[in-house]
Design an enzyme around this catalytic site. Structure first.
Site, PDB file in Angstrom:
ATOM      1  N   GLU A 203     -68.026 -18.615  16.547  1.00 59.04           N
ATOM      2  CA  GLU A 203     -69.298 -18.415  17.056  1.00 59.04           C
ATOM      3  C   GLU A 203     -69.360 -17.386  18.300  1.00 59.04           C
ATOM      4  OE1 GLU A 203     -70.860 -22.122  18.361  1.00 59.04           O
ATOM      5  OE2 GLU A 203     -71.081 -22.801  16.518  1.00 59.04           O
TER       6      GLU A 203
ATOM      7  N   SER B  59     -70.599 -32.105  22.650  1.00 55.47           N
ATOM      8  CA  SER B  59     -71.097 -30.629  22.812  1.00 55.47           C
ATOM      9  C   SER B  59     -70.895 -30.218  24.011  1.00 55.47           C
ATOM     10  CB  SER B  59     -72.520 -30.682  22.529  1.00 55.47           C
ATOM     11  OG  SER B  59     -73.161 -29.317  22.778  1.00 55.47           O
TER      12      SER B  59
END
Ligand SMILES: [Zn+2]
Length: 263
Positions: A227, A168
């Site tokens: 996103e 991430s």
């Protein structure tokens, strides 16, 4: 913190996320060998013949940056093919960004923490109220988040919108999710990109060093759905170039697409 309800998102929006931040960050190139030395002949030496690789007239200016695998670099590449190394990396210069937030004291590395504050202030000056949902997330937090998504929706679904721990960008301290908490309908959803706040962010974030890391229609390259709320810090020069050229970071840094995990 500890709230593990970050929604997944639908798809199907048709908005071009590439903002037109026309910023004047045009310097660079300067250090190159200047071609305009018009002094004729001389020939002797004075100029080492550069290795051939340099002379394609086509390939415009050098990119402002290259991909790095150093987790402390602001240009570290993290995607499904490039986990953090070490996998439980913790940035050494985390700072709290003084910005409105949902879960308290958002942490980023010092540089992006500072420019995020400036970004939020600029938004506010334009009548746009933004909030941080989450910024830095450590390995354990990402593990818990991912495990919960897998338990709820299965691995395949979870992998579309949640990174596995160690993969991430939030673990780098360079990524931050933003939202307009007064518009719950588009909270962490693709339609945020069509809201006034979302459009403001797309247009202005690059001037503060942030890009929309997962643009629309790039899932096969970046590994994630669109996103418009996920901002990645790469520094102003790189952010402006990536955005103006409408590229993903993988493309800009000439790295292979990373649609899937390698294991
Ligand atoms: Zn994010």
């Amino acid at each position: 913190m500890g709230m593990l309800l970050l929604a997944g998102c639908a798809e199907g929006d048709t908005q071009d996320p590439g903002g037109q931040a026309d910023s004047p960050a045009e310097d660079e190139t300067t250090a190159e060998d200047s071609t305009e030395q018009a002094d004729t002949e001389v020939t002797e030496d004075s100029e080492e013949p550069k290795s051939t690789a340099e002379q394609s007239p086509e390939s415009e200016a050098e990119p402002a940056s290259e991909a790095s695998w150093d987790p402390e670099s602001i240009h570290v590449l993290v995607n499904r093919a490039n986990p953090l190394d070490p996998i439980d990396f913790v940035p050494s210069d985390l700072a709290v960004a003084d910005a409105p937030n949902e879960f308290g004291d958002p942490e980023l590395r010092e540089e992006p923490a500072e420019t995020l504050e400036e970004l939020f202030a600029a938004a506010e000056a334009d009548g746009i109220q933004l909030w941080v949902t989450t910024a830095y997330r450590d390995f354990e937090f990402q593990q818990a988040l991912y495990d919960q998504y897998v338990a709820d929706q299965g691995e395949e679904a979870a992998d579309r919108f949640s990174a596995r721990p160690g993969y991430s960008e939030h673990q780098t301290g360079l990524a931050v999710d933003v939202a307009d908490l007064e518009d719950r309908d588009c909270y962490l959803r693709a339609c945020f990109g069509e809201t006034e706040a979302g459009q403001w962010v797309a247009e202005n974030a690059p001037e503060f060093g942030f890009i929309i890391r997962y643009p629309e229609g790039a899932e096969e390259i970046v590994g994630f759905q669109y996103e418009p709320w996920h901002l990645r810090y790469v520094g102003v020069e790189t952010a402006v170039e990536v955005t103006e050229q409408g590229l993903t970071l993988e493309e800009y840094w000439d790295q292979p697409p990373a649609p899937d995990y390698l294991d």
